[in-house]
Write a protein that holds these residues in place. Structure first.
Motif, PDB file in Angstrom:
ATOM      1  N   GLY A  99      52.521  10.271 -20.493  1.00 16.01           N
ATOM      2  CA  GLY A  99      51.376  10.150 -19.611  1.00 16.01           C
ATOM      3  C   GLY A  99      50.382   9.069 -19.999  1.00 16.01           C
ATOM      4  N   HIS A 100      50.705   8.275 -21.017  1.00 14.36           N
ATOM      5  CA  HIS A 100      49.781   7.249 -21.492  1.00 14.36           C
ATOM      6  C   HIS A 100      50.531   5.967 -21.832  1.00 14.36           C
ATOM      7  CE1 HIS A 100      46.374  10.073 -22.018  1.00 14.36           C
ATOM      8  NE2 HIS A 100      47.306  10.939 -22.365  1.00 14.36           N
ATOM      9  N   SER A 101      49.794   4.854 -21.856  1.00 12.27           N
ATOM     10  CA  SER A 101      50.312   3.577 -22.349  1.00 12.27           C
ATOM     11  C   SER A 101      49.726   3.338 -23.739  1.00 12.27           C
ATOM     12  CB  SER A 101      49.918   2.425 -21.421  1.00 12.27           C
ATOM     13  OG  SER A 101      50.541   2.559 -20.159  1.00 12.27           O
ATOM     14  N   ALA A 102      50.594   3.071 -24.696  1.00 13.06           N
ATOM     15  CA  ALA A 102      50.121   2.891 -26.070  1.00 13.06           C
ATOM     16  C   ALA A 102      49.093   1.761 -26.158  1.00 13.06           C
ATOM     17  CB  ALA A 102      51.294   2.621 -26.998  1.00 13.06           C
ATOM     18  N   TRP A 103      49.357   0.668 -25.442  1.00 11.31           N
ATOM     19  CA  TRP A 103      48.454  -0.481 -25.569  1.00 11.31           C
ATOM     20  C   TRP A 103      47.047  -0.147 -25.063  1.00 11.31           C
ATOM     21  CZ3 TRP A 103      45.617  -2.929 -21.829  1.00 11.31           C
ATOM     22  CH2 TRP A 103      45.979  -2.725 -20.499  1.00 11.31           C
ATOM     23  N   LYS A 104      46.956   0.676 -24.027  1.00 12.55           N
ATOM     24  CA  LYS A 104      45.646   1.050 -23.514  1.00 12.55           C
ATOM     25  C   LYS A 104      44.885   1.893 -24.531  1.00 12.55           C
ATOM     26  CE  LYS A 104      46.727   0.867 -18.560  1.00 12.55           C
ATOM     27  NZ  LYS A 104      46.802   1.638 -17.290  1.00 12.55           N
ATOM     28  N   LEU A 105      45.596   2.811 -25.197  1.00  9.60           N
ATOM     29  CA  LEU A 105      44.968   3.642 -26.214  1.00  9.60           C
ATOM     30  C   LEU A 105      44.483   2.795 -27.387  1.00  9.60           C
ATOM     31  CD1 LEU A 105      47.519   6.587 -26.182  1.00  9.60           C
ATOM     32  CD2 LEU A 105      45.171   6.658 -25.314  1.00  9.60           C
ATOM     33  N   VAL A 106      45.297   1.811 -27.779  1.00  8.29           N
ATOM     34  CA  VAL A 106      44.918   0.911 -28.873  1.00  8.29           C
ATOM     35  C   VAL A 106      43.693   0.096 -28.473  1.00  8.29           C
ATOM     36  CG1 VAL A 106      45.666  -1.068 -30.261  1.00  8.29           C
ATOM     37  CG2 VAL A 106      47.269   0.807 -29.792  1.00  8.29           C
ATOM     38  N   ASP A 107      43.709  -0.411 -27.246  1.00  3.93           N
ATOM     39  CA  ASP A 107      42.594  -1.217 -26.743  1.00  3.93           C
ATOM     40  C   ASP A 107      41.302  -0.399 -26.669  1.00  3.93           C
ATOM     41  OD1 ASP A 107      41.549  -3.630 -25.903  1.00  3.93           O
ATOM     42  OD2 ASP A 107      42.198  -3.415 -23.825  1.00  3.93           O
ATOM     43  N   GLU A 108      41.413   0.806 -26.129  1.00  6.14           N
ATOM     44  CA  GLU A 108      40.236   1.661 -25.978  1.00  6.14           C
ATOM     45  C   GLU A 108      39.652   2.092 -27.321  1.00  6.14           C
ATOM     46  OE1 GLU A 108      41.815   4.739 -23.557  1.00  6.14           O
ATOM     47  OE2 GLU A 108      41.810   3.515 -21.709  1.00  6.14           O
ATOM     48  N   ALA A 109      40.479   2.082 -28.364  1.00  4.62           N
ATOM     49  CA  ALA A 109      40.002   2.422 -29.704  1.00  4.62           C
ATOM     50  C   ALA A 109      39.401   1.215 -30.415  1.00  4.62           C
ATOM     51  CB  ALA A 109      41.149   3.000 -30.528  1.00  4.62           C
ATOM     52  N   GLY A 110      39.310   0.083 -29.713  1.00  8.76           N
ATOM     53  CA  GLY A 110      38.692  -1.115 -30.274  1.00  8.76           C
ATOM     54  C   GLY A 110      39.563  -1.862 -31.261  1.00  8.76           C
ATOM     55  N   CYS A 111      40.884  -1.757 -31.102  1.00 11.08           N
ATOM     56  CA  CYS A 111      41.794  -2.351 -32.091  1.00 11.08           C
ATOM     57  C   CYS A 111      42.466  -3.640 -31.634  1.00 11.08           C
ATOM     58  CB  CYS A 111      42.861  -1.335 -32.491  1.00 11.08           C
ATOM     59  SG  CYS A 111      42.201   0.117 -33.329  1.00 11.08           S
ATOM     60  N   ARG A 112      42.162  -4.125 -30.450  1.00 10.60           N
ATOM     61  CA  ARG A 112      42.710  -5.414 -30.019  1.00 10.60           C
ATOM     62  C   ARG A 112      42.186  -6.502 -30.960  1.00 10.60           C
ATOM     63  NH1 ARG A 112      44.794  -7.643 -25.247  1.00 10.60           N
ATOM     64  NH2 ARG A 112      44.444  -5.649 -24.153  1.00 10.60           N
ATOM     65  N   GLY A 113      43.104  -7.239 -31.575  1.00  8.42           N
ATOM     66  CA  GLY A 113      42.720  -8.305 -32.494  1.00  8.42           C
ATOM     67  C   GLY A 113      42.369  -7.837 -33.893  1.00  8.42           C
ATOM     68  N   LEU A 114      42.421  -6.526 -34.159  1.00  8.76           N
ATOM     69  CA  LEU A 114      42.095  -5.985 -35.487  1.00  8.76           C
ATOM     70  C   LEU A 114      43.022  -6.574 -36.541  1.00  8.76           C
ATOM     71  CD1 LEU A 114      40.406  -3.862 -37.094  1.00  8.76           C
ATOM     72  CD2 LEU A 114      42.291  -2.249 -36.654  1.00  8.76           C
ATOM     73  N   MET A 115      42.467  -6.900 -37.726  1.00 17.90           N
ATOM     74  CA  MET A 115      43.257  -7.518 -38.783  1.00 17.90           C
ATOM     75  C   MET A 115      43.147  -6.744 -40.092  1.00 17.90           C
ATOM     76  SD  MET A 115      42.720 -11.638 -38.204  1.00 17.90           S
ATOM     77  CE  MET A 115      44.181 -12.020 -39.209  1.00 17.90           C
TER      78      MET A 115
END
Length: 323
Positions: free
Chosen positions: A238-254
């Motif tokens: 029921g979810h897209s992993a990338w959306k969950l990652v994005d919503e958790a503020g992890c886009r571009g996280l290093m």
């Protein structure tokens, strides 16, 4: 990890005097994985063909660990390396493709997914275009029920050929594989050597158009020119992993030089000098943040294998704490 490659090699050679495949001690796994990270394998074995593999497995002592790797596209080998024997099927021995009858195609498990898609197009067989966008080989696709663009491997498989830990050959039906989302219930010890697939008659121009659409989509939304391992996490129901990652503020996280891609944040990339430890630490950090933010436990799609280096703190496995 203490690796004694020569000792293991000397132990194995007398057991397989007629071996036609290649045994390589202290083989760098960073040359195999798409992340271009990881330690060394004690011994890497590349069988000449299925018979060579069966003979080797029948002679291999029970106490020697065995691991099978494909093209390394969704594989994270830890920096301490891999104990025992790592088996990698070569294109020479397991890269055959042939059409069978009007709607079936048979191939070895070292065949890249994209090559199967192209061979099916050339034969006028529809239903395989989705493989054009999967960066791996057929062995991995069979093991993890790889899929894309609304189609999964289980929809095409008729039967799968394999060799077990004792060197015995097996033929498994589609039902025997026990497929579910990104998973197969087939015994972990089985080494897949080939498979028979079923397609359907289709105009080659239509198939090519479908493949072009898959390629365009992939190049548009995925970091295909980076050192990556494909999708990092499975999509929760029921979810897209990338959306969950994005919503958790992890886009571009290093973490170090490992990064969640700014282009597609369910892809980890090695931006330069990342270690496997950096990549795994990044993944576990993302999992924790997604749980904190959404209460959902992401599952790794990338396979993590091997030992941590002696000078590294083990990455703390995600404990799945309840919120």
């Amino acid at each position: 990890m203490s690796i004694n490659s020569e000792a293991l090699l000397e132990r194995l050679r007398p057991l397989v005097p007629d071996l036609r495949g290649r045994l390589t001690p202290d083989a760098p796994m960073s040359a195999v994985t798409w992340f271009r990270t990881g330690g060394r394998a004690e011994v890497l074995y590349q069988p000449a063909d299925e018979d060579d593999l069966a003979m080797f497995m029948a002679a291999l002592p029970d106490d020697v660990p065995v691991l099978v790797v494909g093209v390394g596209s969704n594989l994270l080998v830890r920096d301490g390396g891999l104990k025992g024997v790592v088996i990698r099927l070569s294109a020479r021995g397991f890269g055959n493709i042939e059409t069978v009858g009007d709607t079936q195609i048979k191939c070895g498990t070292a065949v890249p997914d994209k090559m199967l898609a192209s061979a099916a197009r050339d034969a006028g067989l529809g239903g395989f275009h989705f493989y054009h966008g999967i960066p791996g080989a057929i062995g991995g696709a069979l093991r993890m029920n790889a899929g894309a663009n609304g189609t999964e491997t289980r929809e095409r498989v008729v039967e799968v050929y394999a060799v077990d830990r004792n060197g015995k050959k097996h033929t498994l039906s589609n039902a025997d594989m026990g497929y579910s989302y990104r998973h197969s219930e087939a015994a972990k010890e089985l080494i897949f050597t080939g498979a028979l697939f079923e397609g359907y008659s289709e105009d080659k121009a239509i198939i090519q158009k479908q493949m072009d659409e898959v390629q365009h989509h992939r190049e548009t939304v995925q970091p295909v020119k980076e050192k990556t391992g494909g999708s990092t996490f499975k999509n929760p129901e029921g979810h897209s992993a990338w959306k969950l990652v994005d919503e958790a503020g992890c886009r571009g996280l290093m973490v170090g030089q490992a990064q969640m891609s700014p282009m597609h944040c369910n892809f980890m990339i090695n931006t330069g000098g990342a270690t496997s430890h950096n990549l795994e630490s990044l993944g576990e950090t993302v999992r924790t943040r997604v749980l904190d933010n959404a209460g959902i436990r992401l599952e790794w799609e990338i396979k993590r294998l091997g030992e941590f280096a002696s000078d590294q703190e083990p990455v703390q496995e995600f404990l799945g704490r309840m919120l």
